[in-house]
Design an enzyme around this catalytic site. Structure first.
Site, mmCIF file in Angstrom:
data_model
loop_
_atom_site.group_PDB
_atom_site.id
_atom_site.type_symbol
_atom_site.label_atom_id
_atom_site.label_comp_id
_atom_site.label_asym_id
_atom_site.label_seq_id
_atom_site.Cartn_x
_atom_site.Cartn_y
_atom_site.Cartn_z
ATOM 1 N N ARG A 161 1.562 -5.482 -20.182
ATOM 2 C CA ARG A 161 1.393 -5.204 -18.746
ATOM 3 C C ARG A 161 -0.003 -5.619 -18.283
ATOM 4 O O ARG A 161 -0.171 -6.159 -17.186
ATOM 5 C CB ARG A 161 1.674 -3.723 -18.461
ATOM 6 N N PHE B 230 -11.087 -11.172 -14.943
ATOM 7 C CA PHE B 230 -11.776 -10.520 -13.816
ATOM 8 C C PHE B 230 -13.025 -9.827 -14.358
ATOM 9 O O PHE B 230 -12.911 -8.920 -15.192
ATOM 10 C CB PHE B 230 -10.814 -9.494 -13.226
ATOM 11 N N GLY B 231 -14.180 -10.263 -13.926
ATOM 12 C CA GLY B 231 -15.420 -9.713 -14.469
ATOM 13 C C GLY B 231 -16.142 -8.820 -13.482
ATOM 14 O O GLY B 231 -16.809 -9.307 -12.553
ATOM 15 N N LEU B 232 -15.991 -7.516 -13.664
ATOM 16 C CA LEU B 232 -16.724 -6.549 -12.844
ATOM 17 C C LEU B 232 -17.645 -5.703 -13.724
ATOM 18 O O LEU B 232 -18.850 -5.612 -13.478
ATOM 19 C CB LEU B 232 -15.735 -5.647 -12.078
ATOM 20 N N THR B 233 -17.070 -5.097 -14.784
ATOM 21 C CA THR B 233 -17.831 -4.168 -15.632
ATOM 22 C C THR B 233 -18.949 -4.894 -16.385
ATOM 23 O O THR B 233 -18.755 -6.006 -16.875
ATOM 24 C CB THR B 233 -16.868 -3.539 -16.662
ATOM 25 N N ILE C 92 -13.830 -7.417 -20.923
ATOM 26 C CA ILE C 92 -13.042 -8.201 -19.966
ATOM 27 C C ILE C 92 -11.730 -8.678 -20.608
ATOM 28 O O ILE C 92 -11.737 -9.531 -21.518
ATOM 29 C CB ILE C 92 -13.868 -9.404 -19.432
ATOM 30 N N CYS D 149 -9.245 -5.220 -5.066
ATOM 31 C CA CYS D 149 -8.410 -5.783 -6.155
ATOM 32 C C CYS D 149 -8.006 -4.652 -7.103
ATOM 33 O O CYS D 149 -6.869 -4.606 -7.581
ATOM 34 C CB CYS D 149 -9.180 -6.831 -6.951
ATOM 35 N N GLU E 8 -9.833 0.523 -15.169
ATOM 36 C CA GLU E 8 -9.448 0.606 -13.748
ATOM 37 C C GLU E 8 -9.898 1.931 -13.145
ATOM 38 O O GLU E 8 -9.244 2.454 -12.242
ATOM 39 C CB GLU E 8 -7.929 0.467 -13.586
ATOM 40 N N GLY E 9 -10.998 2.483 -13.637
ATOM 41 C CA GLY E 9 -11.493 3.773 -13.178
ATOM 42 C C GLY E 9 -11.015 4.863 -14.117
ATOM 43 O O GLY E 9 -9.809 4.992 -14.356
#
Ligand code: TGC
Ligand code: FAD
Length: 403
Positions: free
Chosen positions: A108, A147-150, A181, A257, A382-383
């Site tokens: 998933r 997707f690179g945020l952290t 990531i 997002c 995702e939090g």
């Protein structure tokens, strides 16, 4: 390997995937939703279930599944088809995530990241040229995205990020690092969030092969072992200005997002819970102790009854979230409540299912431990569980616990 009843594991695996629809939620779905659900369920049964324990054990990502995921429309199900998505509604997107996570949270994840965290920001915030260049190839699985945020020092607080871009002629120079990531070591395209010279968060599309860009794999995970995770390292990477996402500025870019992906996870977790419940119900009926099936003991019935009650409540939460999303009325805080509740529910169901299986519950004969270990990540990414509680707290009190 046989289990303690002498039945073989193959049978346990073949018999899985019972539908659990205690409150007749199928009646609330359209023909198209049911068709999408059945198609993905069949694909998972044929392509994922037979191989997933082996890949998880090896700690290897079944990369050959990217193409199949694209073919069943799992990448960006609610993105318009002219941009490489599935052209379906949000409810269908949720149902597809549920069926994928029935197979494995890592599978998933492959779809969540590609669709909600890579295709969605390009679709929503990209230029027409960027959409035409990247979306069809992401939708058909030719490109893999991440997707690179952290960052190493900024997880729950992405606003503190230090990754940055500086203007230099017709390029930006990107420096910094991202951590944890999903898919990064495989990715052809990375949507990266970085601060500009004014300290405003911007999104840039970084391509594999750009000088100074690397994506080493993170090893040693005991969770989400069939999903590949890595870092993103940027050392003076020259990114053309045309790769900046022009239509968003600030933290609301990446957070919107995340809203999209968290919505999918709130459905996905139900799939993992159903698979654990299925297995526990079957095992409880087959396994005898003290001369009767363990399903006849009141304590086992309590566990099973509570599991199906919690699954049913989570299904209703997800269904309602889907109707709100399709009406364009859903709020980020409503999504947080569902993500937090449903993932925690799935983890609790996995723990109870493990107990019902006794010693067999810790083996790879059954999917329980794999789901349980996976869900520890799902509870965090995702939090985290607590961050979503604080989002609900802020929403109902109007007071921000993060400041
Ligand atoms: P805050 O001041 O609350 O918000 C900043 C701006 O963003 C807006 N906003 C949202 N917009 C859309 N969707 C959401 N969910 C939003 N949440 C907030 C907000 O309205 C504001 O807009 P504006 O116009 O006023 O500027 O920001 P904060 O710095 O106080 O942080 C809030 C907090 C802690 C809740 C947030 O930063 C957060 O959610 N932290 C958790 C981080 C997180 O979830 N990281 C996930 C990384 S990606 C990942 O895990 C992928 S796993 C993939 C897989 O394998 O499946
Ligand atoms: P921290 O933020 O350091 O939190 C540690 C603990 O402190 C948690 O329990 C948290 O709830 C608590 N805490 C933090 N702040 C507060 C507060 N204000 N009040 C109370 N408690 C607090 N990120 C991406 O950008 N892209 C990806 O693709 C991606 N994939 C991932 C895949 C995996 C397998 C994993 C494990 C993570 C992934 N992540 C990804 C990162 C993920 O989103 C972060 O791990 C998550 O947001 C938490 O950040 P952290 O790990 O730095 O924990």
């Amino acid at each position: 390997m046989s289990n303690q009843n002498g039945t073989i594991s193959k049978r346990a695996r073949e018999d899985r995937f019972q539908a659990h629809d205690y409150y007749q939620i199928d009646d609330l779905l359209s023909e198209d939703h049911l068709l999408a659900r059945d198609a993905v369920r069949t694909w998972v049964k044929q392509e994922v279930s037979p191989i997933i324990e082996e890949y998880s054990e090896k700690g290897e990502c079944p990369t050959h599944l990217f193409k199949g995921l694209a073919e069943i429309g799992a990448f960006g199900p609610s993105i318009p088809s002219e941009y490489g998505g599935g052209g379906m509604d949000e409810m269908a997107y949720g149902i597809i995530m549920q069926e994928l996570e029935r197979g494995d949270s890592g599978i998933r994840s492959m779809a969540s990241v590609q669709g909600s965290l890579v295709m969605y920001p390009i679709y929503r915030f990209g230029s027409e040229e960027q959409k035409r260049k990247y979306l069809p190839k992401l939708g058909n699985g030719e490109f893999i995205g991440c997707f690179g945020l952290t960052e190493p020092d900024h997880g729950s607080n992405p606003n503190g990020m230090v990754t940055n871009i500086k203007e230099d002629g017709d390029s930006y120079i990107l420096n910094g690092a991202k951590m944890w990531i999903t898919n990064s070591p495989l990715a052809d395209v990375a949507v990266v969030w970085a601060k500009d010279e004014s300290g405003i968060i911007r999104g840039v599309i970084v391509e594999k092969g750009m000088k100074g860009f690397s994506a080493p794999e993170i090893h040693g995970k005991w969770s989400l072992r069939a999903s590949i995770t890595g870092e993103l390292v940027f050392e003076d990477v020259r990114v053309p200005k045309s790769n900046l996402l022009p239509n968003v500025q600030g933290l609301k870019g990446p957070l919107s997002c995340l809203s999209k992906a968290r919505y999918g996870i709130s459905w996905g977790a139900i799939g993992a819970a159903m698979d654990c419940y299925d297995s526990a119900l079957r095992y409880a009926k087959e396994r005898s102790q003290f001369g009767k099936p363990i399903a006849q003991f009141q304590l086992t019935q309590k566990k099973l009854a509570e599991m199906i009650t919690e699954i049913t409540k989570a299904q209703l939460l997800a269904w309602r979230l889907g109707t709100l999303a399709d009406a364009g009325k859903v709020t980020p805080a409503q999504i947080s409540m569902a993500k937090r509740n449903n993932v925690n529910m799935a983890l609790e169901v996995a723990r109870e299912a493990r107990q019902i299986h006794g010693g067999m519950g810790i083996t790879n004969e059954y999917p329980i431990m794999r789901h349980m270990m996976n869900l520890e990540t799902v509870l965090t990414y995702e939090g985290t569980h607590d961050i979503h509680l604080l989002i609900t707290g802020q929403d109902i009190t109007g007071l921000n616990a993060f400041q």
